[in-house]
Design a protein around this motif. Structure first.
Motif, PDB file in Angstrom:
ATOM      1  N   VAL A   1      14.512  30.505  35.800  1.00  0.00           N
ATOM      2  CA  VAL A   1      14.291  29.364  37.074  1.00  0.00           C
ATOM      3  C   VAL A   1      13.533  29.936  38.227  1.00  0.00           C
ATOM      4  O   VAL A   1      12.889  29.162  38.912  1.00  0.00           O
ATOM      5  N   LEU A   2      13.554  31.336  38.559  1.00  0.00           N
ATOM      6  CA  LEU A   2      12.863  31.875  39.723  1.00  0.00           C
ATOM      7  C   LEU A   2      11.489  31.572  39.554  1.00  0.00           C
ATOM      8  O   LEU A   2      10.536  31.095  40.583  1.00  0.00           O
TER       9      LEU A   2
ATOM     10  N   ALA B   1       6.739  29.658  41.084  1.00  0.00           N
ATOM     11  CA  ALA B   1       5.882  28.534  40.251  1.00  0.00           C
ATOM     12  C   ALA B   1       4.643  28.752  40.366  1.00  0.00           C
ATOM     13  O   ALA B   1       3.837  27.846  40.846  1.00  0.00           O
ATOM     14  N   ARG B   2       4.093  29.905  40.219  1.00  0.00           N
ATOM     15  CA  ARG B   2       2.630  30.074  40.318  1.00  0.00           C
ATOM     16  C   ARG B   2       2.059  30.711  39.001  1.00  0.00           C
ATOM     17  O   ARG B   2       1.001  31.627  39.301  1.00  0.00           O
ATOM     18  N   GLY B   3       2.774  30.826  37.907  1.00  0.00           N
ATOM     19  CA  GLY B   3       2.259  31.499  36.808  1.00  0.00           C
ATOM     20  C   GLY B   3       2.889  32.750  36.559  1.00  0.00           C
ATOM     21  O   GLY B   3       2.543  33.557  35.626  1.00  0.00           O
ATOM     22  N   GLU B   4       3.966  33.312  37.494  1.00  0.00           N
ATOM     23  CA  GLU B   4       4.442  34.508  37.393  1.00  0.00           C
ATOM     24  C   GLU B   4       5.215  34.347  36.040  1.00  0.00           C
ATOM     25  O   GLU B   4       5.815  33.761  35.485  1.00  0.00           O
TER      26      GLU B   4
ATOM     27  N   PRO C   1       8.793  36.304  34.362  1.00  0.00           N
ATOM     28  CA  PRO C   1      10.153  36.524  34.418  1.00  0.00           C
ATOM     29  C   PRO C   1      10.044  38.280  34.192  1.00  0.00           C
ATOM     30  O   PRO C   1       9.423  38.612  33.013  1.00  0.00           O
ATOM     31  N   ALA C   2      10.607  38.928  34.942  1.00  0.00           N
ATOM     32  CA  ALA C   2      10.475  40.442  34.516  1.00  0.00           C
ATOM     33  C   ALA C   2      11.913  40.745  34.022  1.00  0.00           C
ATOM     34  O   ALA C   2      13.064  40.858  34.678  1.00  0.00           O
TER      35      ALA C   2
ATOM     36  N   LEU D   1      12.468  41.162  39.243  1.00  0.00           N
ATOM     37  CA  LEU D   1      12.576  39.864  39.325  1.00  0.00           C
ATOM     38  C   LEU D   1      11.398  39.233  38.565  1.00  0.00           C
ATOM     39  O   LEU D   1      11.469  38.060  37.748  1.00  0.00           O
ATOM     40  N   TYR D   2      10.158  39.456  38.830  1.00  0.00           N
ATOM     41  CA  TYR D   2       9.362  38.827  38.208  1.00  0.00           C
ATOM     42  C   TYR D   2       7.999  39.647  38.268  1.00  0.00           C
ATOM     43  O   TYR D   2       7.687  40.621  39.147  1.00  0.00           O
ATOM     44  N   ILE D   3       7.000  39.387  37.225  1.00  0.00           N
ATOM     45  CA  ILE D   3       5.802  40.219  37.185  1.00  0.00           C
ATOM     46  C   ILE D   3       4.698  39.483  37.931  1.00  0.00           C
ATOM     47  O   ILE D   3       4.553  38.312  37.781  1.00  0.00           O
ATOM     48  N   HIS D   4       3.892  40.141  38.832  1.00  0.00           N
ATOM     49  CA  HIS D   4       3.083  39.379  39.677  1.00  0.00           C
ATOM     50  C   HIS D   4       1.810  38.942  38.927  1.00  0.00           C
ATOM     51  O   HIS D   4       1.542  39.377  37.741  1.00  0.00           O
ATOM     52  N   VAL D   5       1.150  38.015  39.416  1.00  0.00           N
ATOM     53  CA  VAL D   5       0.188  37.380  38.642  1.00  0.00           C
ATOM     54  C   VAL D   5      -1.187  37.601  39.707  1.00  0.00           C
ATOM     55  O   VAL D   5      -0.875  37.159  40.857  1.00  0.00           O
ATOM     56  N   SER D   6      -2.487  37.635  39.399  1.00  0.00           N
ATOM     57  CA  SER D   6      -3.565  37.581  40.233  1.00  0.00           C
ATOM     58  C   SER D   6      -3.958  36.119  40.392  1.00  0.00           C
ATOM     59  O   SER D   6      -3.694  35.242  39.260  1.00  0.00           O
ATOM     60  N   LYS D   7      -4.349  35.642  41.507  1.00  0.00           N
ATOM     61  CA  LYS D   7      -4.778  34.190  41.711  1.00  0.00           C
ATOM     62  C   LYS D   7      -5.772  33.929  42.636  1.00  0.00           C
ATOM     63  O   LYS D   7      -5.888  34.505  43.658  1.00  0.00           O
TER      64      LYS D   7
END
Lengths: 317, 543
Positions: free
Chosen positions: B323-324, B330-333, B335-336, B505-511
């Protein structure tokens, strides 16, 4: 004779005010020094913690391992020699270099914006006041009101969207113009618009009050034309409230607007000061405080002297 | 009377015109000074261009164009030879020998020699340099003693065996050492350049660099311009002549500049514009997995958290990461469910035991653990979440507060602090209970993530201590066999996850936004994109 005595008095007044400013400035520096050091977090703190030995080496390199009084004395000693110290964030730069590089940018932008604001604001204010109660007055007042209500963070992106993104006639940023004069246009408008609105309202109100005063009525009764009445009799007294406003306003606009600078990517003082505080760049914060305080002191002095010039009653006192 | 007003008005309008019209007529587009020009967004102002005085992403972006280490990365993020054409590692993993290219040159034409690296590595560990990343050399012989001022920098285990042959001796094997040598802090500096200009050597008109580009202009707060290094050994393969790294603090302002055509590549993508950009410019929006984990850390100095692993586990289980990432960030991350992010070389991230449980079962288990930990409707947990001022952190905290309310029935207190206030509070470990942070890997190895949980590590901000975990990390550090080492590290992660010192909580993405005219861009987990690997398509070229 009278004139030379008067100018001697003005010089003495200015010198006295400047001397009196020194203890004020010292007090400001001391308070700022204590405040920046009291703020939690140091200049080299980031999410990733450095090994303690490395933290200690960095602290030693910047004398942050010394006691606060020692650090303050070191700072004042440097200041006495005209050195504002090294920046803690931009490690190869001296604070004086950073402020020195930003001053011309903020000065040029601020001066043009202020001139534009004065020209349009005073003109608009007079035009509205002279047509007090008419449709023109209502239109100018409404425009001024909306200028005050619209914050810069709304105006500036709107200008960028319209002129840079959709019309493509002006650069969206400072570096986008490659040194061209066009980079000044949108930031100047964004900086000037709120000032225009405020100066218009101030001038209008002041002008209406002056135009309704007895001495203006007398001048009119003598058959003088409106333009002549305004120029020779009304303008000077009507400018007094504006003058009081101009001191801090000029200091504010010359030291840069953080919002405008961030939106247009302008290397001015506003951004520098804010980043200094956020980065806990102690010396840059102190340098900024000294610069700003000096500017306010000098501008207030200038305004007071201009006041004396515009209002003979003050001069006689 | 009306006529006089008109006179006044016309005077006023003329004055405005005199002031404003020249400005409008002065409008001109960017001036091209010749050669292909790549405009890149760099983010906020880099703090320095001296490789030993930087640690921010934005400074490193520029430095990767200016300098070159012994090793580097390909466009797709694979370690490749750079200033050194080859290297050998001794069987015990403690001695590295590098052969520097004969053709490697500084921007002033001087050859790049082994002595340059000896000088630079000594400078990096020298306490007087006050470098941020002297710890990069920590495994090199005598480095710790030099950093602690017990030995002179000359005693560092780095020797020039000849003008082009360099040897580095380690105290213990470090399998990721080669990866560390690709980091900016391991880049060489030109000794004569520093001798001549002192600490201000890294400025336009002074800086001598050994990378694909040299520094032409640095307009503080505005942009940094680089031009080709004509002496660069691989200059023939470099296609872009000039690179401008544009400074922009605000992500939204950077987007305007991209949309106005002033930037070819953005440093970031503003969160509020992400959905629209994904719809309008899907080919330009480059989102890729990145070696970074966003997490909530427990302050284990707090009794109620230290002595209650069931509570920590319950809090972690009750959070719906899907959900997070789908609704909040909501930018492609991603879930961790592990600490080490996916994409790490020779490693499989370990997952929480409950990661694959259906949501209802997970929530039921969380409620059970919460009660076993001593909490319930009659005794709700009182806990504070601290985060620094930013919309994303706030929204995440609100969502998590709401999830805990729904699943466990208590309301966490949210505390928003300025970044450095938060950092200071976390380090003092006195008032914090739960705090938000991110951890990004410096090099592509699980050690970069797991080491911060070792007892005594300066970045161990939760205060986590587990002798078994330390043993496993130690065993991995002494292991030369990559498979065995991997097993130790994976076991260490499982051990740590079971203790729940953090809630990943989540794994970062490069944008980034990358203009269609930019060619050669390849996504990679380190988010390194050297300008020398890119080219620009002429507007007349067919797509």
């Amino acid at each position: 004779m009278g004139n030379s005595m008067h100018s001697m008095g003005a010089i003495r007044f200015a010198l006295f005010r400047l001397l009196a400013a020194i203890p004020t400035l010292l007090l400001v520096i001391a308070i700022a020094f204590l405040m920046v050091h009291a703020a939690p977090g140091g200049p080299f703190d980031e999410e990733r913690r450095l090994p303690l030995e490395i933290e200690a080496n960095i602290a030693a390199a910047y004398h942050l391992d010394e006691s606060l009084p020692e650090q303050f004395w070191r700072y004042l000693s440097g200041l006495a020699e005209g050195d504002l110290g090294p920046s803690y964030r931009y490690r190869e730069y001296r604070v004086a270099e950073l402020i020195g590089a930003a001053i011309p940018v903020s000065l040029a932008l601020g001066a043009i914006a202020m001139l534009l604001a004065l020209l349009v604001g005073v003109g608009g204010g007079i035009a509205a006041a002279l047509a007090h109660g008419s449709r023109r007055d209502r239109i100018i007042s409404a425009l001024a009101m909306s200028g005050i209500s619209l914050p810069v963070f709304v105006i500036a992106p709107a200008l960028v969207l319209l002129f840079a993104v959709y019309l493509g006639v002006l650069p969206a940023s400072w570096s986008g113009a490659d040194g061209g004069v066009s980079r000044y246009v949108l930031p100047v408008f964004a900086l000037a618009l709120p000032q225009v609105a405020y100066i218009t309202r101030l001038t209008r109100a002041s002008m209406i009050e002056v135009m309704n005063s007895d001495f203006i009525r007398t001048a009119r009764a003598q058959g003088l034309r409106t333009a002549s009445v305004v120029r020779h009799h009304a303008l000077k007294p009507a400018m007094l409230p504006l003058l009081s406003y101009m001191g801090p306003a000029i200091a504010g606009i010359l030291t840069g607007s953080v919002v405008v600078e961030q939106i247009f990517g302008i290397p001015g003082l506003g951004q520098l000061f804010v980043r200094a505080a956020l980065n806990r760049d102690y010396t840059l914060v102190l340098g900024s405080v000294i610069f700003y305080a000096t500017l306010v002191i000098l501008l207030n002095l200038l305004v007071d002297m201009l006041y004396g010039f515009l209002d003979p009653r003050i001069r006689q006192r | 009377m009306e006529g006089k007003h008109r006179k006044l008005s016309s005077w006023f309008l003329t004055a405005v015109a005199v002031l404003v019209v020249p400005l409008l007529f002065a409008c001109s587009g960017p001036v091209d000074n010749g050669g292909t020009l790549l405009n890149r967004g760099v983010g906020p102002e880099p703090e320095s261009l001296d490789p030993h005085h930087t640690r921010t992403t934005q400074a490193h972006r520029v430095q990767r164009d200016l300098f070159e280490g012994l090793v580097g990365y390909s466009a797709d993020g694979v370690l490749i030879p750079a200033a050194a054409e080859r290297w050998e590692v001794s069987d015990d993993g403690k001695r590295y020998t590098f052969w520097i290219r004969d053709t490697a040159r500084w921007s002033n034409g001087d050859p790049v020699t082994a002595d340059d690296f000896v000088y630079s590595f000594r400078r990096l560990v020298n306490p007087e340099t006050a470098a941020f990343y002297g710890e990069l050399m920590i495994a090199v012989k005598n480095a710790p003693a030099i950093i602690e001022k017990k030995l002179n920098a000359d005693s560092l285990g780095v020797t020039a065996l000849g003008p082009k042959q360099l040897q580095i001796t380690l105290d213990y094997p470090v399998p990721y050492f080669i990866g560390q040598l690709a980091l900016v802090s391991a880049y060489p500096v030109h000794a004569a350049n520093i001798a001549e200009h002192g600490d201000s050597f890294a400025r336009a008109g002074k800086l001598i660099s050994n990378g694909a580009y040299q520094l032409k202009n640095w307009e503080l707060g505005s942009f940094i311009e680089l031009t080709r290094n004509p002496h660069y050994w691989n200059n023939a393969a470099t296609q872009i002549d000039r690179v401008r790294h544009h400074v922009t603090v605000e992500a939204s302002a950077e987007l305007y500049r991209y949309r106005a055509g002033e930037l070819d590549i953005t440093a970031v993508v503003p969160s509020e514009a992400y959905a629209q950009l994904a719809k309008d410019r899907p080919d330009e929006l480059r989102v890729a997995p990145f070696l970074g984990t966003y997490f909530y850390g427990f302050n284990l100095m707090q009794e109620k958290l230290r002595d209650n692993p069931k509570l920590r586990e319950a809090l972690s289980m009750a959070i719906d990461r899907d959900v997070l990432t789908e609704k909040v960030t909501a930018r492609g991350e991603q879930p961790a469910w592990s600490w080490v992010p996916p994409g790490i070389a020779n490693y499989a991230p370990q997952r929480f035991s409950y990661a694959d449980l259906p949501r209802a079962e997970r929530h039921a288990a969380a409620r059970r653990l919460y009660q076993e930990a001593g909490y319930g409707a009659d005794k709700p947990l009182q806990i504070e979440i601290r985060y620094n001022t930013a919309e994303t952190h706030e929204r995440l905290a609100l969502a998590i507060q709401s999830m805990w309310q729904d699943v466990l029935g208590f309301e966490a207190t949210l505390i928003n602090e300025e970044f450095r206030v938060l950092i200071s509070n976390i380090r003092e470990m006195r008032i914090t209970e739960l705090f938000r942070l991110s951890w990004n890997g410096d090099y592509n190895d699980a050690h970069s993530f797991l080491s911060i949980f070792e007892s005594g590590n300066a970045s161990n901000l939760t205060g986590y201590q587990n002798p078994r975990f330390d043993e496993l990390m130690q065993a991995a550090a002494q292991q030369v066999d990559p498979q065995l080492r991997r097993q130790y590290l994976e076991q260490a992660e499982r051990e740590m996850l079971d203790d729940h010192p953090v809630i990943p909580l989540y794994i970062h993405v490069s944008k980034h936004l990358v203009s269609p005219r930019v060619q050669g861009w390849q996504d990679n987990v380190l988010d390194f994109h050297y300008s020398q690997h890119l080219s620009l398509r002429d507007s007349n070229d067919p797509e």
